[in-house]
Scaffold this motif. Structure first.
Motif, PDB file in Angstrom:
ATOM      1  N   PRO A  51       0.810  -1.228   0.000  1.00  0.00           N
ATOM      2  CA  PRO A  51       0.000   0.000   0.000  1.00  0.00           C
ATOM      3  C   PRO A  51       0.848   1.285   0.000  1.00  0.00           C
ATOM      4  O   PRO A  51       0.375   2.341  -0.402  1.00  0.00           O
ATOM      5  N   GLN A  52       2.105   1.144   0.436  1.00  0.00           N
ATOM      6  CA  GLN A  52       2.996   2.319   0.443  1.00  0.00           C
ATOM      7  C   GLN A  52       3.457   2.694  -0.961  1.00  0.00           C
ATOM      8  O   GLN A  52       4.049   3.763  -1.144  1.00  0.00           O
ATOM      9  N   VAL A  53       3.234   1.800  -1.926  1.00  0.00           N
ATOM     10  CA  VAL A  53       3.489   2.155  -3.322  1.00  0.00           C
ATOM     11  C   VAL A  53       2.164   2.072  -4.115  1.00  0.00           C
ATOM     12  O   VAL A  53       2.148   1.726  -5.285  1.00  0.00           O
ATOM     13  N   GLY A  98       9.731   4.570  12.787  1.00  0.00           N
ATOM     14  CA  GLY A  98       9.497   5.560  11.748  1.00  0.00           C
ATOM     15  C   GLY A  98       8.808   4.851  10.599  1.00  0.00           C
ATOM     16  O   GLY A  98       8.595   3.647  10.642  1.00  0.00           O
ATOM     17  N   CYS A  99       8.458   5.608   9.572  1.00  0.00           N
ATOM     18  CA  CYS A  99       7.722   5.024   8.452  1.00  0.00           C
ATOM     19  C   CYS A  99       7.965   5.885   7.223  1.00  0.00           C
ATOM     20  O   CYS A  99       7.890   7.119   7.318  1.00  0.00           O
ATOM     21  N   LEU A 100       8.231   5.244   6.089  1.00  0.00           N
ATOM     22  CA  LEU A 100       8.483   6.025   4.872  1.00  0.00           C
ATOM     23  C   LEU A 100       7.240   6.821   4.462  1.00  0.00           C
ATOM     24  O   LEU A 100       7.351   7.802   3.741  1.00  0.00           O
ATOM     25  N   SER A 101       6.069   6.411   4.944  1.00  0.00           N
ATOM     26  CA  SER A 101       4.830   7.141   4.634  1.00  0.00           C
ATOM     27  C   SER A 101       4.567   8.284   5.614  1.00  0.00           C
ATOM     28  O   SER A 101       3.596   9.032   5.443  1.00  0.00           O
ATOM     29  N   GLN A 140       5.770  -6.703  12.558  1.00  0.00           N
ATOM     30  CA  GLN A 140       4.456  -6.228  13.029  1.00  0.00           C
ATOM     31  C   GLN A 140       4.086  -4.907  12.358  1.00  0.00           C
ATOM     32  O   GLN A 140       2.934  -4.689  11.963  1.00  0.00           O
ATOM     33  N   HIS A 141       5.072  -4.021  12.198  1.00  0.00           N
ATOM     34  CA  HIS A 141       4.828  -2.723  11.544  1.00  0.00           C
ATOM     35  C   HIS A 141       4.379  -2.943  10.092  1.00  0.00           C
ATOM     36  O   HIS A 141       3.398  -2.333   9.641  1.00  0.00           O
ATOM     37  N   GLU A 142       5.101  -3.821   9.379  1.00  0.00           N
ATOM     38  CA  GLU A 142       4.790  -4.013   7.949  1.00  0.00           C
ATOM     39  C   GLU A 142       3.451  -4.727   7.762  1.00  0.00           C
ATOM     40  O   GLU A 142       2.671  -4.371   6.878  1.00  0.00           O
ATOM     41  N   ILE A 143       3.178  -5.730   8.594  1.00  0.00           N
ATOM     42  CA  ILE A 143       1.908  -6.458   8.439  1.00  0.00           C
ATOM     43  C   ILE A 143       0.744  -5.539   8.833  1.00  0.00           C
ATOM     44  O   ILE A 143      -0.330  -5.597   8.222  1.00  0.00           O
ATOM     45  N   ASP A 144       0.956  -4.660   9.796  1.00  0.00           N
ATOM     46  CA  ASP A 144      -0.062  -3.648  10.104  1.00  0.00           C
ATOM     47  C   ASP A 144      -0.438  -2.844   8.861  1.00  0.00           C
ATOM     48  O   ASP A 144      -1.620  -2.525   8.652  1.00  0.00           O
ATOM     49  N   HIS A 145       0.563  -2.485   8.043  1.00  0.00           N
ATOM     50  CA  HIS A 145       0.261  -1.728   6.818  1.00  0.00           C
ATOM     51  C   HIS A 145      -0.755  -2.468   5.954  1.00  0.00           C
ATOM     52  O   HIS A 145      -1.578  -1.845   5.279  1.00  0.00           O
ATOM     53  N   LEU A 146      -0.686  -3.803   5.959  1.00  0.00           N
ATOM     54  CA  LEU A 146      -1.570  -4.596   5.101  1.00  0.00           C
ATOM     55  C   LEU A 146      -2.999  -4.623   5.646  1.00  0.00           C
ATOM     56  O   LEU A 146      -3.927  -5.023   4.958  1.00  0.00           O
TER      57      LEU A 146
HETATM   58 ZN    ZN Z   1       5.569   2.021   7.644  1.00  0.00          ZN
END
Ligand code: ZN
Length: 176
Positions: A51-53, A98-101, A140-146
């Motif tokens: 989703p970040q792309v 942190g987060c690239l978004s 956990q951070h990345e799967i949260d994005h999903l």
């Molecule tokens: Zn992120």
């Protein structure tokens, strides 16, 4: 290969719950996976979710393409399709994320200290991995994005929100 534009907090794509990929969709995302790896490395991120792309797909990449296998801090490059995780510990620990978004911001987030993740690799083969510490946090951070979740949603103490420059000045390990 291409460096992709990264969606920023506020864009609705970051709030959608993604749909799992069907097996016949996996060959069609190989270029996207390569582009996500290149984009993550270019932005010096440790993880990037589809989703970040701007792709509402249940797919994320994490780690470093040139990771040193001898160094446990150096996360190997991992592609996760349709990942799900369970906690292996009651314990949570606080750590800055942190987060690239959400550019140039850090904040403390509680995360499970040990997790098990099941996913498909980029060929569609099932695998599972157990992780603790920083890798468990990144997973956990990345799967949260999903699931349409961003790290501020998980924060319990907003007084820890900090800009990156102040983070390195006052809160980073080794800050004076
Ligand atoms: Zn992120």
């Amino acid at each position: 290969m291409a460096i992709l534009k990264v969606s920023r907090m506020g864009h609705p794509v970051l709030r959608q719950k993604t749909k799992p990929l069907a097996p016949d969709q996996i060959p069609g995302v190989q270029q996207l996976i390569d582009d996500m790896v290149e984009t993550m490395a270019d932005y010096e991120g440790v993880g990037l979710a589809a989703p970040q792309v701007f792709q509402p797909l249940r797919l994320t990449v994490l780690g470093y393409p040139d990771a040193d296998p001898e160094n446990p801090e150096d996360l190997p490059l991992t592609v996760l399709i349709n990942p799900e995780w369970v906690s292996l510990s009651e314990e949570k620990e606080l750590g800055y994320e942190g987060c690239l978004s959400i550019p140039d911001i850090r904040g403390q987030v509680p995360r499970s200290t040990r997790v098990e993740v099941r996913a498909l690799d980029r060929e569609g083969k099932p695998f599972s991995l157990r992780a603790e510490g920083f890798l468990a946090r990144v997973l956990q951070h990345e799967i949260d994005h999903l699931d349409g979740i961003l790290f501020p949603d998980r924060m319990e103490d907003f007084s820890t929100l900090t800009f990156l420059e102040e983070y390195y000045r006052y809160w980073h390990k080794g800050a004076s």
